[in-house]
Each structure stands twice: as C-alpha cells, then as structure tokens.
Design a protein around this motif. Structure first.
Motif, PDB file in Angstrom:
ATOM      1  N   LEU A  98      49.470  42.780  39.501  1.00 42.87           N
ATOM      2  CA  LEU A  98      50.926  42.769  39.639  1.00 42.87           C
ATOM      3  C   LEU A  98      51.406  41.434  40.196  1.00 42.87           C
ATOM      4  N   ALA A  99      50.680  40.875  41.162  1.00 45.44           N
ATOM      5  CA  ALA A  99      51.052  39.562  41.700  1.00 45.44           C
ATOM      6  C   ALA A  99      50.984  38.500  40.618  1.00 45.44           C
ATOM      7  N   SER A 100      49.970  38.577  39.773  1.00 44.68           N
ATOM      8  CA  SER A 100      49.836  37.622  38.678  1.00 44.68           C
ATOM      9  C   SER A 100      50.989  37.762  37.690  1.00 44.68           C
ATOM     10  N   ALA A 101      51.365  39.012  37.395  1.00 45.71           N
ATOM     11  CA  ALA A 101      52.437  39.247  36.417  1.00 45.71           C
ATOM     12  C   ALA A 101      53.802  38.812  36.950  1.00 45.71           C
ATOM     13  N   LEU A 102      54.087  39.066  38.229  1.00 43.10           N
ATOM     14  CA  LEU A 102      55.401  38.749  38.796  1.00 43.10           C
ATOM     15  C   LEU A 102      55.511  37.292  39.220  1.00 43.10           C
ATOM     16  N   GLY A 103      54.400  36.706  39.676  1.00 44.87           N
ATOM     17  CA  GLY A 103      54.411  35.298  40.052  1.00 44.87           C
ATOM     18  C   GLY A 103      54.999  35.049  41.425  1.00 44.87           C
ATOM     19  N   THR A 162      38.643  36.205  34.875  1.00 42.69           N
ATOM     20  CA  THR A 162      39.116  35.138  33.990  1.00 42.69           C
ATOM     21  C   THR A 162      40.633  35.133  33.887  1.00 42.69           C
ATOM     22  N   ALA A 163      41.217  36.319  33.714  1.00 46.04           N
ATOM     23  CA  ALA A 163      42.674  36.405  33.582  1.00 46.04           C
ATOM     24  C   ALA A 163      43.376  36.033  34.885  1.00 46.04           C
ATOM     25  N   LEU A 164      42.879  36.538  36.001  1.00 45.70           N
ATOM     26  CA  LEU A 164      43.535  36.294  37.285  1.00 45.70           C
ATOM     27  C   LEU A 164      43.378  34.861  37.756  1.00 45.70           C
ATOM     28  N   ALA A 165      42.281  34.230  37.416  1.00 52.76           N
ATOM     29  CA  ALA A 165      42.079  32.835  37.829  1.00 52.76           C
ATOM     30  C   ALA A 165      43.171  31.937  37.277  1.00 52.76           C
ATOM     31  N   GLY A 166      43.677  32.281  36.106  1.00 53.32           N
ATOM     32  CA  GLY A 166      44.759  31.492  35.522  1.00 53.32           C
ATOM     33  C   GLY A 166      46.132  31.925  35.970  1.00 53.32           C
ATOM     34  N   GLY A 167      46.358  33.251  36.108  1.00 52.09           N
ATOM     35  CA  GLY A 167      47.698  33.748  36.381  1.00 52.09           C
ATOM     36  C   GLY A 167      48.062  33.864  37.839  1.00 52.09           C
ATOM     37  N   LEU A 168      47.065  33.933  38.725  1.00 56.01           N
ATOM     38  CA  LEU A 168      47.324  34.198  40.130  1.00 56.01           C
ATOM     39  C   LEU A 168      47.392  32.938  40.982  1.00 56.01           C
ATOM     40  N   GLY A 169      47.083  31.800  40.402  1.00 51.61           N
ATOM     41  CA  GLY A 169      46.851  30.586  41.175  1.00 51.61           C
ATOM     42  C   GLY A 169      47.970  30.141  42.095  1.00 51.61           C
ATOM     43  N   ARG A 170      49.227  30.458  41.783  1.00 53.85           N
ATOM     44  CA  ARG A 170      50.335  29.966  42.603  1.00 53.85           C
ATOM     45  C   ARG A 170      50.808  30.977  43.648  1.00 53.85           C
ATOM     46  N   ARG A 175      37.199  30.334  42.103  1.00 50.06           N
ATOM     47  CA  ARG A 175      38.092  29.751  41.084  1.00 50.06           C
ATOM     48  C   ARG A 175      39.478  29.447  41.653  1.00 50.06           C
ATOM     49  N   LEU A 176      40.000  30.359  42.468  1.00 52.08           N
ATOM     50  CA  LEU A 176      41.320  30.130  43.051  1.00 52.08           C
ATOM     51  C   LEU A 176      41.293  28.963  44.037  1.00 52.08           C
ATOM     52  N   ARG A 177      40.235  28.866  44.824  1.00 53.03           N
ATOM     53  CA  ARG A 177      40.123  27.750  45.764  1.00 53.03           C
ATOM     54  C   ARG A 177      39.978  26.429  45.040  1.00 53.03           C
ATOM     55  N   ALA A 178      39.259  26.426  43.946  1.00 54.45           N
ATOM     56  CA  ALA A 178      39.089  25.193  43.177  1.00 54.45           C
ATOM     57  C   ALA A 178      40.411  24.729  42.579  1.00 54.45           C
ATOM     58  N   ALA A 179      41.285  25.686  42.239  1.00 51.59           N
ATOM     59  CA  ALA A 179      42.582  25.323  41.652  1.00 51.59           C
ATOM     60  C   ALA A 179      43.497  24.665  42.671  1.00 51.59           C
ATOM     61  N   ARG A 180      43.380  25.032  43.957  1.00 49.36           N
ATOM     62  CA  ARG A 180      44.156  24.426  45.051  1.00 49.36           C
ATOM     63  C   ARG A 180      45.657  24.453  44.789  1.00 49.36           C
ATOM     64  N   ALA A 231      41.396  44.233  49.294  1.00 46.66           N
ATOM     65  CA  ALA A 231      40.084  44.481  49.891  1.00 46.66           C
ATOM     66  C   ALA A 231      39.261  45.314  48.922  1.00 46.66           C
ATOM     67  N   SER A 232      38.015  44.926  48.710  1.00 45.36           N
ATOM     68  CA  SER A 232      37.116  45.611  47.781  1.00 45.36           C
ATOM     69  C   SER A 232      37.726  45.762  46.397  1.00 45.36           C
ATOM     70  N   PRO A 233      38.357  44.721  45.845  1.00 44.27           N
ATOM     71  CA  PRO A 233      39.043  44.895  44.559  1.00 44.27           C
ATOM     72  C   PRO A 233      38.057  45.228  43.437  1.00 44.27           C
ATOM     73  N   ALA A 234      38.365  46.248  42.664  1.00 40.53           N
ATOM     74  CA  ALA A 234      37.484  46.726  41.598  1.00 40.53           C
ATOM     75  C   ALA A 234      37.683  45.869  40.344  1.00 40.53           C
ATOM     76  N   LEU A 235      37.140  44.657  40.391  1.00 42.32           N
ATOM     77  CA  LEU A 235      37.365  43.677  39.344  1.00 42.32           C
ATOM     78  C   LEU A 235      36.237  43.670  38.321  1.00 42.32           C
ATOM     79  N   SER A 236      36.580  43.366  37.079  1.00 41.98           N
ATOM     80  CA  SER A 236      35.603  43.102  36.035  1.00 41.98           C
ATOM     81  C   SER A 236      35.558  41.598  35.774  1.00 41.98           C
ATOM     82  N   GLY A 237      34.584  41.168  34.989  1.00 42.65           N
ATOM     83  CA  GLY A 237      34.526  39.757  34.626  1.00 42.65           C
ATOM     84  C   GLY A 237      35.766  39.312  33.882  1.00 42.65           C
ATOM     85  N   GLY A 238      36.283  40.185  33.018  1.00 44.91           N
ATOM     86  CA  GLY A 238      37.511  39.852  32.300  1.00 44.91           C
ATOM     87  C   GLY A 238      38.706  39.705  33.213  1.00 44.91           C
ATOM     88  N   ASP A 239      38.763  40.550  34.249  1.00 46.17           N
ATOM     89  CA  ASP A 239      39.847  40.423  35.237  1.00 46.17           C
ATOM     90  C   ASP A 239      39.803  39.059  35.918  1.00 46.17           C
TER      91      ASP A 239
END
Length: 274
Positions: free
Chosen positions: A177-182, A202-210, A233-238, A192-200
């Motif tokens: 939701l944070a990625s979608a709303l920005g 990849t998608a979140l690394a691009g959409g959640l960065g800001r 990935r998020l830390r690398a994006a800075r 905490a303990s997010p139930a993430l998949s590998g696909g998640d």
C-alpha cells in the motif's frame, strides 16, 4: 570375548559414531538452509524468545466503532496515546492472516506502547485497525482508501499523509500500500516479519524507494531472506530513510512486540513532519 563378539561391538560402535556424525551433518545442513526444518526447530532450541512485558504505564484509550462499506459493516478499532484526539495523524495497522482489528490491541498491546512513547517524547499519533483489510489475493483492499480513511477524517483525525504498520501478511500489505500510494500520501511505513516473496521484493524495491521504511524480521523466520534482500535494495537506492534489520527471533508475536517501541518512534518522527 570371541572374535565374532569383538567384531560386532566394533561395528556397532562405528555405526553409532557414523549416525551421530550424520546427525550433526544433517543439523548443519538444516542450519544453513540446505535441508528444510530450521524454522520449525527454532522454538525447541530456545531461539524465539519470550513475549516481552507491556510497558508499565496507563494505556491509551481504545475505541471500537464501525462504518458501512459496499461489502457491509466494517469494524474499526481506534487507539489514542492520551486524552488529546482531535487533529492527530493516524497510522493504519494491518493484522496478520489469523488476526482481526482487535489483534494489535489484544495481542501486541499497541495502546500501552503509544502511551509509553508519548511519555518518552515521541510525537503522538492515533492508530486504526480494521477487520478484513485484504482482498482475495491478500493485497490491500480499496476499502482502506475509499472508506476507512474518509471515516477517520470525519472523526477528526488527520489523514492527508498517513503511517502504515503491519505484521506478517499485514506487513506485506502495508509495504504494498505504501508503494502504491507513494510519499505524497504515506509519511512512513513499518513492517515486522513481512510475508514477502521474491517477486514482492523486486516490485517493492522499485516502488517503495521514496517512502521512509522500517523493516524487521527474525533470524529464524522463513521470511528473513526476502526481508534482508529488500532492505539491501532500498538502502542501496538511498532515496529515503531505511531502518531495521534481521534480529534474533522467529515468526511470532513475541518478536513483533519487541520491535514495536522502535517502530512507533520511527513512525512518530516521520508523521511529525507530515
């Protein structure tokens, strides 16, 4: 002792030693994740830790209410850190797959942590949890933005920019939701303990960065690897503040309650700037 008896004892000893060595090797492979079972073994090895006590403060007020949505009546619980309620920013909390709107209060004691945080000087905010926040695919349902946020605004809370907090599948939902709303709508997100998949990841690394994000997961949690990957990935994006990490613990309520004080402080800091 006969030659035959000595030979039997020797063979039995070698077999026992081999079995022990094999067990040790297998345990090592389980520990490294080559063989399955590490996460099921963790509670029996004392790696999960006990449920921490609640802060010794008078808890903030908790109000149970409801609103009508296209799907019917929706139960909402709203928690406050103290007597002042009007105009506070709000954090929407998303429960796990076996929880409901009461779980953040009954299991995690969020109302105690809010009151304790306010005493420590953390900028105050309200929290709100809703039953059945997810769609059929365990993504955030439109009921959150279309119905819940206007309902909270009508009750005097500030919803221009919100915070998000979730556990397990609710952690995944909060991040999605944070990625979608920005960042225009979300001041910060904590999971905490997010139930993430590998696909998640990849998608979140691009959409959640800001969006400022706090991600934590137990070392003996099956979701530690994707959480660690997303953090890197998020830390690398800075592009925004990223905090959290992989800590001792399992995929359970005890771990998530231990993470709450830092996550509440993180959310309060960013909501104060909203």
């Amino acid at each position: 002792m006969s030659t035959h008896s000595r030979r039997s004892v020797l063979i039995a000893g070698i077999g026992g030693a081999a079995a022990l060595a094999g067990a040790g090797t297998a345990y090592g492979l389980v520990e490294e994740g080559v063989l399955p079972g590490r996460y099921r073994l963790a509670p029996y090895l004392g790696r999960c830790g006990s449920m921490p006590p609640l802060p010794k403060v008078a808890p903030g007020a908790v109000e149970q209410t409801e609103f009508r949505s296209p799907a019917g009546r929706a139960r909402v619980l709203i928690g406050h850190p103290g007597p002042v309620t009007k105009g506070l920013p709000v954090v929407v909390m998303l429960h796990g797959s076996d929880g409901d709107a009461r779980t953040p209060f009954d299991t995690y004691g969020v109302q105690y942590h809010l009151a304790a945080a306010a005493r420590r000087g953390v900028a105050p905010f309200a929290v709100a949890a809703i039953d059945d926040w997810a769609d059929d695919g365990w993504g955030p349902s439109p009921v959150i933005t279309r119905n819940l946020l206007p309902f909270l605004r009508d009750r005097g809370l500030s919803t221009t920019r919100i915070g998000l907090l979730g556990w397990s599948i609710g952690g995944r939902g909060a991040l999605l939701l944070a990625s979608a709303l920005g960042p225009g709508r979300v001041a910060a997100v904590a999971a905490a303990s997010p139930a993430l998949s590998g696909g998640d990841v990849t998608a979140l690394a691009g959409g959640l960065g800001r969006v400022p994000a706090s991600l934590t997961c137990g070392r003996d949690d099956a979701f530690a690897i994707p959480t660690k990957d997303l953090l890197a990935r998020l830390r690398a994006a800075r592009r925004a503040e990223v905090t959290g990490g992989i800590h001792p613990g399992c995929h359970d309520a005890a771990f998530r309650r231990r993470m709450l004080p830092d996550q509440i402080a993180f959310l309060g800091r960013h909501l104060a700037r909203a």
